[in-house]
Scaffold this active site. Sequence first.
Site, mmCIF file in Angstrom:
data_model
loop_
_atom_site.group_PDB
_atom_site.id
_atom_site.type_symbol
_atom_site.label_atom_id
_atom_site.label_comp_id
_atom_site.label_asym_id
_atom_site.label_seq_id
_atom_site.Cartn_x
_atom_site.Cartn_y
_atom_site.Cartn_z
ATOM 1 N N ASP A 142 -1.375 -0.926 4.889
ATOM 2 C CA ASP A 142 -0.145 -1.192 4.136
ATOM 3 C C ASP A 142 -0.337 -2.336 3.154
ATOM 4 O O ASP A 142 0.157 -2.296 2.014
ATOM 5 C CB ASP A 142 0.997 -1.516 5.094
ATOM 6 N N ASP B 237 -1.350 7.489 -0.257
ATOM 7 C CA ASP B 237 -2.226 6.543 -0.949
ATOM 8 C C ASP B 237 -2.399 6.934 -2.412
ATOM 9 O O ASP B 237 -3.409 6.619 -3.041
ATOM 10 C CB ASP B 237 -3.592 6.472 -0.260
#
Length: 301
Positions: free
Chosen positions: A196, A222
């Site tokens: 994260d 992503d």
Amino acid sequence: MNVHENTFLSIDPGINRSILNSLRDPICLIDANGTICFTNNEWNRFAIHNGSDLSKCGTGANYFQYCDKEPTVQKGLQAVFSGEIDCFNFEYPCHSSTASRWFLMQANPLQANAASVEGVVIRHVDITQQKLTELQLKEHAEKDSLTSLFNRRYFQEQLKKEVRSAHQKNTPISLLYIDTDNFKEINDTYGHPTGDQVLKQLAMQITKFTRPSDTTARIGGDEFAVILPNTNKADLELIATRLSQEIQNLNIQEQNRQIDVTVSIGGKSFTNNSSLNCMIEWVDDALYAAKDKGKNQVVIA
């Protein structure tokens, strides 16, 4: 009491004035010429508190002149006087140096009988809390909670708007897709909290290379995307190359180890009336070409 006030408050004026003064919303009464015939205490207090001159917005002043920069308001008030509409509402910001505020102007006719409108009652209601709640809900609906970038849904809607605008203005529009290389390995090696943090760092870096007119979004776990209006191929190549280099230079540490982060970037600049589906397909192909070249590559089709 002047003649205008007497017209409006002819029925037990003392009681009417007391009722209006007891209300916490700024209220005034205007005649057909725009002359302010009455203001309640809250109207005067608010004006003085915000540095306004009562000679310009108090009793005897002309309300039409006071709001001459808002033709929509003048047109709406005239429509109430003529009987075209039953009421007129206008939402507007009224920010101070210390706080953001919004108000709703409500204009309703004052009629002694059903045949004619003698004046208009104007009330300004503080809707700041409601507006802040609306903005928060809007942000939650449009933003990615992790990176604070726009989400996929907003990105898709904005892309449609920007493509239409580019076609109308006959200007180029560019699109970038950015995919984080080996992100699964980062998660597996360092854990999802570290993953994260990597995404947040990438989001900040991508944002540094965008303009206020660009739209930057996280469109997948992503994956990121950037819409760049009025951007040609040469500029797009320069932006994408610099972005790739800067991301390689990111200093992300975890457990006293340097995390090497790279991205694959695919993009294309469009200068004709290409369909939206074709644009997305071409940029997608450019991204996959960057991955096929060994990742950490930039392919501008």
